[in-house]
Design a protein around this motif. Structure first.
Motif, PDB file in Angstrom:
ATOM      1  N   THR A  53      18.798 -20.937   8.887  1.00  0.00           N
ATOM      2  CA  THR A  53      18.465 -20.829  10.308  1.00  0.00           C
ATOM      3  C   THR A  53      16.950 -20.740  10.496  1.00  0.00           C
ATOM      4  O   THR A  53      16.400 -21.330  11.428  1.00  0.00           O
ATOM      5  CB  THR A  53      19.170 -19.613  10.941  1.00  0.00           C
ATOM      6  OG1 THR A  53      20.576 -19.743  10.720  1.00  0.00           O
ATOM      7  CG2 THR A  53      18.897 -19.521  12.426  1.00  0.00           C
ATOM      8  N   VAL A  95      15.680 -24.242  10.309  1.00  0.00           N
ATOM      9  CA  VAL A  95      15.896 -24.972  11.565  1.00  0.00           C
ATOM     10  C   VAL A  95      14.849 -24.550  12.596  1.00  0.00           C
ATOM     11  O   VAL A  95      14.242 -25.397  13.269  1.00  0.00           O
ATOM     12  CB  VAL A  95      17.333 -24.744  12.102  1.00  0.00           C
ATOM     13  CG1 VAL A  95      17.493 -25.325  13.499  1.00  0.00           C
ATOM     14  CG2 VAL A  95      18.358 -25.346  11.151  1.00  0.00           C
ATOM     15  N   SER A 143      11.577 -26.026  11.789  1.00  0.00           N
ATOM     16  CA  SER A 143      11.584 -27.463  12.088  1.00  0.00           C
ATOM     17  C   SER A 143      11.211 -27.717  13.539  1.00  0.00           C
ATOM     18  O   SER A 143      10.428 -28.632  13.840  1.00  0.00           O
ATOM     19  CB  SER A 143      12.962 -28.062  11.797  1.00  0.00           C
ATOM     20  OG  SER A 143      13.238 -28.027  10.423  1.00  0.00           O
ATOM     21  N   ILE A 146      16.200 -35.288  14.937  1.00  0.00           N
ATOM     22  CA  ILE A 146      17.046 -34.168  15.347  1.00  0.00           C
ATOM     23  C   ILE A 146      18.105 -33.888  14.283  1.00  0.00           C
ATOM     24  O   ILE A 146      18.369 -32.723  13.948  1.00  0.00           O
ATOM     25  CB  ILE A 146      17.699 -34.450  16.719  1.00  0.00           C
ATOM     26  CG1 ILE A 146      16.620 -34.716  17.780  1.00  0.00           C
ATOM     27  CG2 ILE A 146      18.619 -33.315  17.139  1.00  0.00           C
ATOM     28  CD1 ILE A 146      15.560 -33.617  17.908  1.00  0.00           C
ATOM     29  N   LEU A 155      18.319 -30.217  12.239  1.00  0.00           N
ATOM     30  CA  LEU A 155      19.498 -29.360  12.270  1.00  0.00           C
ATOM     31  C   LEU A 155      20.233 -29.303  10.933  1.00  0.00           C
ATOM     32  O   LEU A 155      20.686 -28.242  10.515  1.00  0.00           O
ATOM     33  CB  LEU A 155      20.461 -29.833  13.364  1.00  0.00           C
ATOM     34  CG  LEU A 155      19.942 -29.725  14.794  1.00  0.00           C
ATOM     35  CD1 LEU A 155      20.905 -30.388  15.763  1.00  0.00           C
ATOM     36  CD2 LEU A 155      19.698 -28.276  15.177  1.00  0.00           C
ATOM     37  N   SER A 156      20.353 -30.429  10.255  1.00  0.00           N
ATOM     38  CA  SER A 156      21.205 -30.482   9.073  1.00  0.00           C
ATOM     39  C   SER A 156      20.608 -29.827   7.838  1.00  0.00           C
ATOM     40  O   SER A 156      21.341 -29.223   7.045  1.00  0.00           O
ATOM     41  CB  SER A 156      21.592 -31.926   8.757  1.00  0.00           C
ATOM     42  OG  SER A 156      20.459 -32.674   8.373  1.00  0.00           O
TER      43      SER A 156
END
Length: 165
Positions: free
Chosen positions: A16, A19, A22, A41, A45-46
């Motif tokens: 997390t 993310v 990022s 995106i 997220l991945s």
């Protein structure tokens, strides 16, 4: 390592925190000639989700130092190849790769040097936050840039797509 350091000071997991970092990096793109895309995106997220899943399934390190060295070197090579492949797909670079290609486009500094600067900055910030600094972390910071640059040179579509960003 940076995300690990963040996770030590927040309730966020390492994934997390990745993310969140990022999306902070994406804000840095505002001053750069980089356009996000679907891949941007998806990557943002991945990667964090995969980190958390991998840590849950595999835990810490494998036992033997030789296995660890092979894993680190293979991982660096795979990140380099993967970056070249998805940059060539022109679906939008991931946050770190977009920062890398944007800074390269803005300054003319070689990809390897730009990526090393990004990774070494993350390493220093992660160390300050208490993240684990190891030989593999330093090797990744120093070697992933040349791996990405070599992959981009071997895959001309990646260089063209990155130049278009």
């Amino acid at each position: 390592m940076f995300a690990e350091g963040v996770s030590l000071h927040t309730p966020l997991s390492i994934g997390t925190a990745t993310v969140a970092a990022s999306f902070v990096i994406l804000v840095c793109w505002l001053a750069l000639p980089v356009r996000p895309g679907l891949g941007t995106i998806a990557n943002a997220l991945s990667i964090g989700l995969v980190i958390d899943l991998t840590l849950e399934l595999l835990g810490g390190t494998s036992g033997h130092v030789t296995v660890q060295a092979v894993e680190v070197l293979a991982g660096i090579g795979l990140v380099g190849i993967g970056s070249g492949l998805y940059l060539g797909a022109a679906l939008g670079p991931g946050p770190r790769d977009g920062l890398m290609t944007g800074l390269h486009a803005r300054t003319g500094t070689p990809i390897a040097a730009v990526r090393a600067g990004i990774e070494l900055s993350a390493l220093v910030l992660g160390a300050v936050l208490g993240g684990t600094v190891g030989v593999g972390t330093v090797a990744f910071a120093l070697l992933v840039g040349p791996a990405v640059q070599a992959s981009m040179a071997a895959l001309p579509a990646a260089t063209t797509a990155a130049a278009d960003d």
